[in-house]
Design an enzyme around this catalytic site. Sequence first.
Site, short mmCIF file in Angstrom:
data_model
loop_
_atom_site.label_atom_id
_atom_site.label_comp_id
_atom_site.label_asym_id
_atom_site.label_seq_id
_atom_site.Cartn_x
_atom_site.Cartn_y
_atom_site.Cartn_z
N ASP A 10 0.88 -1.16 0.00
CA ASP A 10 0.00 0.00 0.00
C ASP A 10 0.93 1.23 0.00
O ASP A 10 2.15 1.08 0.11
CB ASP A 10 -0.88 -0.04 1.26
CG ASP A 10 -1.76 1.18 1.42
OD1 ASP A 10 -2.28 1.68 0.41
OD2 ASP A 10 -1.90 1.65 2.57
N ASP A 12 -0.02 5.05 1.35
CA ASP A 12 -0.19 5.93 2.51
C ASP A 12 -0.04 5.14 3.80
O ASP A 12 -0.76 4.16 4.03
CB ASP A 12 -1.56 6.61 2.46
CG ASP A 12 -1.65 7.63 1.34
OD1 ASP A 12 -0.81 8.54 1.31
OD2 ASP A 12 -2.55 7.51 0.48
#
Length: 219
Positions: A10, A12
Amino acid sequence: METSFAVIFDMDGVICDTNPYHSLAWKAYLDKHGIASSEEEFIAHMYGKSNSYILKYFFKREIVGEEFDRMEFEKEALFREIYEAHVKPISGLIEFIEDLKANGVRTGIATSAPYLNMEMILSKLPLRDKMQSLLASEDVNAHKPNPEVYLKSASNLDISPERCVVFEDSFSGVTAGKAAGAKVVGVLSTYKKEELPVCDEYIVNYEGLTYQKIKEIVG
């Protein structure tokens, strides 16, 4: 030399600790629209959530189509403006990815953030040429916790989802990784261990993390 597993990150809270800057951007955006917000609400309804969910929660109505596109662009442009001078990877990340690449591991990024955010971060960090798959919010129809982005990433990396290790920091992201059938490492940048679904491993940062450790997780 290629190994029989892949690693998907991922973005963030996993590649960079962007969430404090997203908070600043959302607060500025909501203030502009006269909507009060708190850090508690951000923890419950912003971190790891899609922009469509966040806008619906704070504006108390469905926001779709051109209106959604306009509102999302305005908020994300604020974020990029605030964060651009502060881009840095979570400690140990670059060394960890270099170790994976030295051992032939295919890697990708799978984010719910817009493509322009990923582009900005990739322009600041030496990651683009190390990734065989780059997917952003525009690349999927269903956002996390739906597993679509991880299933597509596994397909791009030409490997079964069960042979993937996903790095995630949010409830919806961990749920998406698990639903795809992947092993999941929880990155404790935003939430505590007990606030996430059960993961295969947990890290605070990437310092000391190695290819060998991930190989053991995959089994």
